[in-house]
Design a protein around this motif. Sequence first.
Motif, PDB file in Angstrom:
ATOM      1  N   LEU A   1      -9.509  -0.450 -11.656  1.00  0.00           N
ATOM      2  CA  LEU A   1      -8.940   0.380 -10.581  1.00  0.00           C
ATOM      3  C   LEU A   1      -8.567  -0.496  -9.392  1.00  0.00           C
ATOM      4  O   LEU A   1      -9.437  -1.102  -8.747  1.00  0.00           O
ATOM      5  N   ASN A   2      -7.288  -0.576  -9.110  1.00  0.00           N
ATOM      6  CA  ASN A   2      -6.784  -1.371  -7.983  1.00  0.00           C
ATOM      7  C   ASN A   2      -6.141  -0.436  -6.969  1.00  0.00           C
ATOM      8  O   ASN A   2      -5.177   0.279  -7.302  1.00  0.00           O
ATOM      9  N   PHE A   3      -6.674  -0.450  -5.750  1.00  0.00           N
ATOM     10  CA  PHE A   3      -6.131   0.425  -4.708  1.00  0.00           C
ATOM     11  C   PHE A   3      -5.234  -0.374  -3.769  1.00  0.00           C
ATOM     12  O   PHE A   3      -5.591  -1.468  -3.327  1.00  0.00           O
ATOM     13  N   ILE A   4      -4.050   0.181  -3.505  1.00  0.00           N
ATOM     14  CA  ILE A   4      -3.028  -0.519  -2.711  1.00  0.00           C
ATOM     15  C   ILE A   4      -3.555  -0.813  -1.314  1.00  0.00           C
ATOM     16  O   ILE A   4      -3.319  -1.877  -0.758  1.00  0.00           O
ATOM     17  N   SER A   5      -4.263   0.149  -0.720  1.00  0.00           N
ATOM     18  CA  SER A   5      -4.953  -0.100   0.550  1.00  0.00           C
ATOM     19  C   SER A   5      -6.417   0.283   0.372  1.00  0.00           C
ATOM     20  O   SER A   5      -6.792   0.867  -0.648  1.00  0.00           O
ATOM     21  N   ALA A   6      -7.242  -0.057   1.359  1.00  0.00           N
ATOM     22  CA  ALA A   6      -8.698   0.072   1.193  1.00  0.00           C
ATOM     23  C   ALA A   6      -9.133   1.510   0.915  1.00  0.00           C
ATOM     24  O   ALA A   6      -8.659   2.452   1.557  1.00  0.00           O
ATOM     25  N   ILE A   7     -10.048   1.657  -0.034  1.00  0.00           N
ATOM     26  CA  ILE A   7     -10.574   2.981  -0.393  1.00  0.00           C
ATOM     27  C   ILE A   7     -11.855   3.249   0.415  1.00  0.00           C
ATOM     28  O   ILE A   7     -12.643   2.335   0.662  1.00  0.00           O
TER      29      ILE A   7
END
Length: 598
Positions: A106-112
């Motif tokens: 799981l790669n989030f474009i901005s911080a989760i």
Amino acid sequence: MAASVREKQAAALKRMLNFNTSPLKNTAAEPVWKVLIYDRFGQDIISPLLAVKELRDMGITLHLLLHSDRDPIPDVPAIYFVMPTEENIDRICQDLRNQLYESYYLNFISAISRSKLEDIASAALSANAVTQVTKVFDQYLNFITLEDDMFILCNQNKELISYHAINKPDIMDTEMEKLDKKLRENLRDARNSLFTGDNMGAGQFSFQRPLFVLADRNLDLATPLHHTWTYQALIHDVLDFHLNRVSMDESVGSEASPSGARPKKKNKKSYDLTAADKFWQKHKGSPFPEVAESVQEELDTYRAQEDEVKRLKSIMGLEGEDEGPISSISMSDNTAKLTSAVSSLPELLEKKRLIDLHTNVATAVLDHIKSRKLDVYFEYEEKLMSKSTLEKSLLDIISDPDAGTPEDKMRLFLIFYITALQPPSETDLDQYKKALLETGCDLSSLNYIKQWKAFTKIAATPSNYGNSGVKPMGLFSRVMNSGSQFVMEGVKHLVLKQHNLPVTRILDNLMEMKSNPETDDYRYFDPKMLRGSESSTPRNKNPFQEAIVFVVGGGNYIEYQNLVDYTKAKPGKRVLYGCSELFNAGQFIKQLSSLGQK
């Protein structure tokens, strides 16, 4: 030379697609096959940087939108690249419950946020899939890189940060503040900092931090409305050019449809204008007439190479009639030549593809220039902006039924109004309005510009656009002859004079530490200073070698190209141009019109 922002973002994406480990230098090893799941934001970030072939080379067998209907592929790992929104998190949790894939990266474009991470953990626990969620990463890639030295914030939901959104009367101050706090937080975050690791200025300038210039679109409203004369900016102005892809109607042949028959449907053709295209890299900032000449020259060179291959084949008796006895010396000589010609065939075919691409795109641009007299508009606006002598009255151009669309006329008039030292008298204004309405113009944008001009202190001064002007040249001589693909008859050959637009001039003042009334009252922040207001911050005494210019409210290719030209004249300097969104004049005028509607 330090890596460009495009190279750095592409490298980060490749690392992500390799399960967040550096791709091996030796690519002989078979890649691990996997699927890529992205949302619209992720798609927009990846598409200008990685072609489908590159994705395939990295083992991506399928790339699918997160919210599309997806079948289970239980023996394959899945790499997700999405924004950490409520809706996306819910869908990821659903995927875990449905056991769609073998493992999840799981790669989030901005911080989760922590609470959303906990939601994923709960879903993984209830689905008995904890061991399958292999890695969770914040990627900090929430921007779209279009050039080595140009980026935009977003393409999806851009109306939330558009010029219209930040200039509407009901915007709250609290929505527009907090910048200083964000810069300080960014500096403290070791994972996401401009000033650590391989920053913009690695190498000889690595000891120096870059200058970040934050500009408001309101400091220059004329440039985004300006008709342009350079290739890339013209494509963006007159064609459908979006995330480095130009889409246009393909010509379907000249034969007419039989009478009474339905006209043939035009096919849409798309072309990617990429960094690998040498012609594009060389000419995207060139004046259009030079581009037309260069495409014609490339075409002539290609035809000569193609003819040589055909001639050699013919001599060798590989094609058509044998041309009599051939001596063994000439035979071996021709064999070597033919072998060389055939071995360069893939390169020749790629060259032909790029020539066809630019021939089609440049022809479509030329059609707009000729049918709308865009050279006349460009020349007149340059003279307005540089306060040069005008040979023709503005009313004559507005009233000319053959010169431009209603939008072209409106753009010209708004530039006249913005750059005028004194607004026209009410009598003159009524006369202009009458002429504009008769040609079908919507005057809503003028209502807004009138309000803006009345309240802003940034009203244009004579020096604001520099002593630019253009120089008309004689008719095309060398390759623009009757045999040319581009019949430029009736189009002026205008040569640009180098001049600095307002954003470039402001950058120059700040980078070179020049004292200028235009920039002396700019607020100055240094996030390394722990306390103290910006007024007490001691200013840097040395000129900067690198800068990031970011325009809030939207940017354009004219401004970008002006900064590129400025940097070329300053060896050792690097400038990165960013904007909240990239719009052409038509899209900008729509935003102005919506602000001016009563």
